[in-house]
Design a protein around this motif. Sequence first.
Motif, mmCIF file in Angstrom:
data_model
loop_
_atom_site.group_PDB
_atom_site.id
_atom_site.type_symbol
_atom_site.label_atom_id
_atom_site.label_comp_id
_atom_site.label_asym_id
_atom_site.label_seq_id
_atom_site.Cartn_x
_atom_site.Cartn_y
_atom_site.Cartn_z
ATOM 1 N N ARG A 190 -17.201 -6.037 -6.983
ATOM 2 C CA ARG A 190 -17.619 -4.724 -6.516
ATOM 3 C C ARG A 190 -16.441 -4.104 -5.774
ATOM 4 O O ARG A 190 -15.973 -4.644 -4.785
ATOM 5 N N ALA A 191 -15.968 -3.012 -6.318
ATOM 6 C CA ALA A 191 -14.876 -2.273 -5.690
ATOM 7 C C ALA A 191 -15.211 -0.794 -5.792
ATOM 8 O O ALA A 191 -15.637 -0.323 -6.840
ATOM 9 N N ARG A 192 -15.037 -0.086 -4.693
ATOM 10 C CA ARG A 192 -15.374 1.330 -4.663
ATOM 11 C C ARG A 192 -14.127 2.181 -4.850
ATOM 12 O O ARG A 192 -13.079 1.885 -4.290
ATOM 13 N N ALA A 193 -14.284 3.221 -5.644
ATOM 14 C CA ALA A 193 -13.186 4.150 -5.875
ATOM 15 C C ALA A 193 -13.763 5.535 -6.158
ATOM 16 O O ALA A 193 -14.927 5.672 -6.546
ATOM 17 N N THR A 194 -12.947 6.540 -5.950
ATOM 18 C CA THR A 194 -13.329 7.916 -6.211
ATOM 19 C C THR A 194 -12.479 8.443 -7.359
ATOM 20 O O THR A 194 -11.267 8.218 -7.380
ATOM 21 N N LEU A 195 -13.117 9.129 -8.297
ATOM 22 C CA LEU A 195 -12.369 9.788 -9.365
ATOM 23 C C LEU A 195 -11.948 11.154 -8.853
ATOM 24 O O LEU A 195 -12.758 11.903 -8.306
ATOM 25 N N VAL A 196 -10.676 11.479 -9.017
ATOM 26 C CA VAL A 196 -10.152 12.763 -8.547
ATOM 27 C C VAL A 196 -9.406 13.431 -9.694
ATOM 28 O O VAL A 196 -8.841 12.762 -10.553
ATOM 29 N N LEU A 202 -0.140 9.604 -3.686
ATOM 30 C CA LEU A 202 -1.200 9.668 -2.682
ATOM 31 C C LEU A 202 -0.624 9.388 -1.305
ATOM 32 O O LEU A 202 0.505 8.936 -1.165
ATOM 33 N N THR A 203 -1.428 9.614 -0.291
ATOM 34 C CA THR A 203 -1.037 9.291 1.069
ATOM 35 C C THR A 203 -1.366 7.821 1.323
ATOM 36 O O THR A 203 -2.481 7.378 1.041
ATOM 37 N N ALA A 204 -0.424 7.098 1.860
ATOM 38 C CA ALA A 204 -0.637 5.669 2.130
ATOM 39 C C ALA A 204 -1.614 5.499 3.274
ATOM 40 O O ALA A 204 -1.481 6.149 4.311
ATOM 41 N N ALA A 212 0.835 -1.209 0.000
ATOM 42 C CA ALA A 212 0.000 0.000 0.000
ATOM 43 C C ALA A 212 0.868 1.257 0.000
ATOM 44 O O ALA A 212 0.583 2.216 -0.725
ATOM 45 N N ARG A 213 1.932 1.233 0.779
ATOM 46 C CA ARG A 213 2.841 2.382 0.840
ATOM 47 C C ARG A 213 3.501 2.628 -0.517
ATOM 48 O O ARG A 213 3.542 3.745 -1.018
ATOM 49 N N GLN A 214 3.991 1.561 -1.128
ATOM 50 C CA GLN A 214 4.655 1.715 -2.424
ATOM 51 C C GLN A 214 3.679 2.173 -3.501
ATOM 52 O O GLN A 214 4.012 3.024 -4.317
ATOM 53 N N TRP A 215 2.482 1.597 -3.507
ATOM 54 C CA TRP A 215 1.501 1.993 -4.516
ATOM 55 C C TRP A 215 1.133 3.470 -4.340
ATOM 56 O O TRP A 215 1.061 4.214 -5.316
#
Length: 197
Positions: A105-111, A61-63, A52-55
């Motif tokens: 089903r996976a939730r995500a926000t478009l920014v 983004l903030t991990a 998660a940190r590397q991604w």
Amino acid sequence: MSWVATERFGARTAPAGLGLVQELVNTHAVERDGEELLLDHPSAQRWLQNAARQWAEVRGLTAPDLVLDEAGLRELLELRSTVAGLLAVPADQRPEGVPVDIQVRARATLVADAEGRVGIEPEGTDSGWLTSAVWSEILLAQLTGTWARLKLCREPGCRSAFYDTSRNHSGLWHDVHSCGNINNLRASRSRKKSSAQ
């Protein structure tokens, strides 16, 4: 940047955030290259935090602070199996139990950033966050055409995910010198055995 699971195979790393998808698949154990990284709760927790940190670093983004419970570990293992099944080439080598028709089903926000570029930010907690990040990266890779280059090594004893950099997308093994040679030796022995009969 080095992804822990992928680095131990010496596999070519997928670009940008697609490396997370490759990293998840490469957490499996391979006798000559390393242990199962999702074997138990503590090892899975370490891997999840690092991934998660590397991604997040790759995506600017903030991990998130992720805490994995036992149900989350099972979800992580199922996600890995599903994604590995999607990468299996050809389809007849798809691991058993991986459905062809998958609904997720996976939730995500478009920014959007200040320059008008739109990105996807995963939602959820713990394994749900990782699921969102993985499926978001798969979608982006399919849109950019890089998804077809992420493959599973054809060597049955390996099956590590690698990024195929060959011009015509013809790569079969994560390392032609190890897995490719094993396969060629096996084929040669088979031919000799057949001709001797």
